[in-house]
Design an enzyme around this catalytic site. Structure first.
Site, short mmCIF file in Angstrom:
data_model
loop_
_atom_site.label_atom_id
_atom_site.label_comp_id
_atom_site.label_asym_id
_atom_site.label_seq_id
_atom_site.Cartn_x
_atom_site.Cartn_y
_atom_site.Cartn_z
N GLU A 1 37.60 27.81 42.71
CA GLU A 1 36.77 26.87 43.46
C GLU A 1 37.63 25.81 44.15
O GLU A 1 37.42 25.48 45.32
CB GLU A 1 35.76 26.19 42.53
CG GLU A 1 34.82 27.14 41.84
CD GLU A 1 35.30 27.59 40.47
OE1 GLU A 1 34.46 27.80 39.59
OE2 GLU A 1 36.53 27.74 40.29
N GLU B 1 46.06 53.70 22.33
CA GLU B 1 46.62 54.95 22.86
C GLU B 1 47.19 55.82 21.75
O GLU B 1 48.01 56.70 22.00
CB GLU B 1 47.71 54.64 23.89
CG GLU B 1 47.19 53.97 25.16
CD GLU B 1 48.23 53.92 26.27
OE1 GLU B 1 49.31 54.51 26.09
OE2 GLU B 1 47.96 53.30 27.31
#
Length: 364
Positions: free
Chosen positions: A59, A297
């Protein structure tokens, strides 16, 4: 209700904010990915995104670029602006001072302690607030942050490369390569967006992986090894990188093993059950280390243990067009499923193609 043309314009501008936000992937953790677009008379006059922690929020970047044109303009944000004081001042105050007329927000802050407070303050100062535009896309983008901020544990995805009949290797252990180069590049892209990669010690022995990411990250990726008896070799490839390593082990480990590895990794003792490390303790510890997202993994034992423990939020299964047959090594072992009623059901399924391979992405 806005007219069709107006709604399409609003959606296009919000999707631009989401696209900008995505540029912070792999850089902003444990913060969320946020993009901002300032629009006046249907023209973008300022935009920005959160680059990384301690830098200006999206912002602020967008409003600085818009300058005086912010007065009376519209602001598009994929996430509710912050209302609390942290490393940077509250974005809500900056928006109010800028003279912004209306704010479009895709989703509220998922933090239950502050959710909705920023929007409430904007409305209290006379700013028109619209909620929910492109909510689905915004939620998907920051799913890792949302989970972490609500649970204090990392968002966990299980990644595997499988043949069409669900095998990860032949009987002899040959697994290179089940998928092609395009799919393997996508794996590195996925790793780039996560804070940690986890494997079991058997994967260290069989594959001796580096567990690295091909692209440079501002935040170092944490490599995590589950090693109940602390058998990880001190010469393993994983130790060649400067990225942090955490090894979880059980409570029956010789002092000499701890001394051998303590200079190369952070060693954390957790409880065990039937020879398996406690997943809840693992995730609690990783949360304290600010690992907000995690790719598992490991091989069949780690994958099955994680699925049985219910700690997986999402699966990313890459399938290569190969069939090995019953002699091959199955990617997932016994889950205790005795009927389809007790099978793990997935939702939100997405399919993506990478050459001749394809990715199945779904949620548990």
């Amino acid at each position: 209700m806005p007219k069709t043309g107006e709604r399409r314009l609003h959606e296009r501008l919000m999707k631009r904010a989401i696209s900008l936000a995505r540029r912070g992937e792999g850089q902003v953790s444990p913060n969320p990915m946020v993009g901002a677009v300032v629009v006046k008379k249907q023209t973008i006059v300022g935009e920005g995104y959160h680059l990384y922690a301690r830098k200006d929020h999206a912002e602020t970047v967008a409003l600085k670029r818009a300058g005086q044109q912010s007065s009376g303009a519209s602001l598009y944000l994929n996430l509710e602006p912050c209302v609390h004081v942290g490393r940077t001042p509250p974005c809500v105050d900056r928006i109010i001072k800028s003279g912004i007329r209306e704010v479009f927000v895709a989703m509220r802050d998922p933090n239950p302690l502050v959710s909705g407070k920023g929007l409430k303050k904007l409305r209290r100062h006379g700013i028109v607030v619209h909620e929910g535009l492109c909510h689905k896309e915004a939620k998907y983008l920051n799913e890792r942050f949302s989970h972490f901020i609500q649970t204090k544990q990392p968002f966990v995805v299980l990644k595997m490369a499988l043949t069409l009949d669900g095998k990860i290797a032949t009987q002899s252990g040959d697994s290179k390569w089940i998928t092609g180069e395009q799919a393997r590049k996508e794996v590195h892209r996925l790793r780039y967006g996560y804070d940690g990669i986890l494997v079991g010690v058997e994967t260290i022995f069989k594959d001796n992986p580096s567990l690295n990411v091909r692209w440079s990250r501002r935040n170092k990726i944490t490599r995590i090894i589950l090693d109940t008896n602390l058998r990880t070799p001190t010469q393993a490839k994983v130790f060649r990188s400067k990225d942090p390593i955490v090894i979880f082990h059980g409570n029956r480990v010789a002092k000499k093993k701890i001394e051998n590895l303590s200079s190369q990794a952070v060693l954390i003792e957790v409880t065990t059950s039937n020879g398996l490390l406690d997943w809840d303790a693992i995730l609690n510890n990783l949360g304290q280390l600010k690992v907000s997202s995690l790719i598992v993994e490991g091989g069949p034992r780690v994958a099955t243990s994680a699925l049985r423990s219910g700690v997986i939020q999402k699966i990313n299964f890459f399938y290569g067009p190969k069939i090995i047959g019953s002699s091959g090594r199955a990617g997932i072992e016994d889950l205790g499923v005795t009927s389809l009623n007790t099978a793990l059901n997935l939702s939100g399924v997405r399919l993506k193609r990478f050459g001749d391979d394809f990715l199945v992405e779904a949620y548990l």
